[in-house]
Design an enzyme around this catalytic site. Sequence first.
Site, PDB file in Angstrom:
ATOM      1  N   GLU A 162       0.841  -1.194   0.000  1.00 40.67           N
ATOM      2  CA  GLU A 162       0.000   0.000   0.000  1.00 40.67           C
ATOM      3  C   GLU A 162       0.877   1.245   0.000  1.00 40.67           C
ATOM      4  O   GLU A 162       1.340   1.685   1.054  1.00 40.67           O
ATOM      5  CB  GLU A 162      -0.890   0.019   1.242  1.00 40.67           C
ATOM      6  CG  GLU A 162      -1.812  -1.171   1.354  1.00 40.67           C
ATOM      7  CD  GLU A 162      -3.035  -0.861   2.201  1.00 40.67           C
ATOM      8  OE1 GLU A 162      -4.141  -0.988   1.667  1.00 40.67           O
ATOM      9  OE2 GLU A 162      -2.887  -0.476   3.366  1.00 40.67           O
ATOM     10  N   GLY A 171      -6.453   6.549   0.394  1.00 41.24           N
ATOM     11  CA  GLY A 171      -7.485   7.547   0.683  1.00 41.24           C
ATOM     12  C   GLY A 171      -7.323   8.846  -0.085  1.00 41.24           C
ATOM     13  O   GLY A 171      -7.971   9.841   0.213  1.00 41.24           O
TER      14      GLY A 171
END
Length: 254
Positions: A168, A174
């Site tokens: 990630e 986000g």
Amino acid sequence: MRRKIIAANWKMNMTQNESDSYLDTFLREVAEEKRVDIVLVPPFTALSHVSQRLNNVQNVKLGAQNMHWEKGGAFTGEISAAMIRELFARYVILGHSERRTLFGETDETVNRKTKVAHEGSLKPIVCIGETLTERDANQVEQVLEKQLRGSLAGLDAKALTETVLAYEPVWAIGTGRTATPEQAQAAHAFIRKVLAEMSDAATADKVRIQYGGSVKPGNTAELMSQPDIDGALVGGASLVARDFAEIIKLTAAL
Ligand code: PGA
């Protein structure tokens, strides 16, 4: 062939009440889906409730977002592997970048937790990934290798194959800014190369490596069709039942 694994990281979202209407839709949408592993990862307070809702559901598994490395004792606010396992959860996310940056998680604590998860029959989903500053400074491989060697130190081949990794990139979480399929594939291939050095090629070949960071239905197919990408860890888009179901269906159809 590695079976793909798609997990929903709900983070600090979803009360028990909210999870009910989510599950009404989601479980109907994925009822027939058996081609990929599906994992829901609610906050601790909804774990028991979601677990009960999954009682007769074979194709959706449960996970927790964190745990402590001790078996029990004076650790206010913490949760043990046995407490999670008791709720029929099979997975636990460890070392998510939010825990590393906001809550002081280190490779060493992730490593302790990873070992205890295996001892407690939980499959860890160990998260690694570079920041934007590190990427801009051309340090991606260096950062990933350090996180991998630190977080997975001392695991034998069996434990490694039962560990799921999640690449990630912190700058993609986000933010709506996804790694390109080429960037993600390059990182995943590098991760598998380091795993082979840490164990052997056959073991590295069995480890599933998820991609995470702004995965949504629109970018699922191109990311999930990369040879070393074995699934997704989905945050924001996993909060919308239909979107998460769509990501699963798109991946299963590949
Ligand atoms: P995101 O989160 O999908 O909202 O980017 C992914 C994650 O943090 O696991």
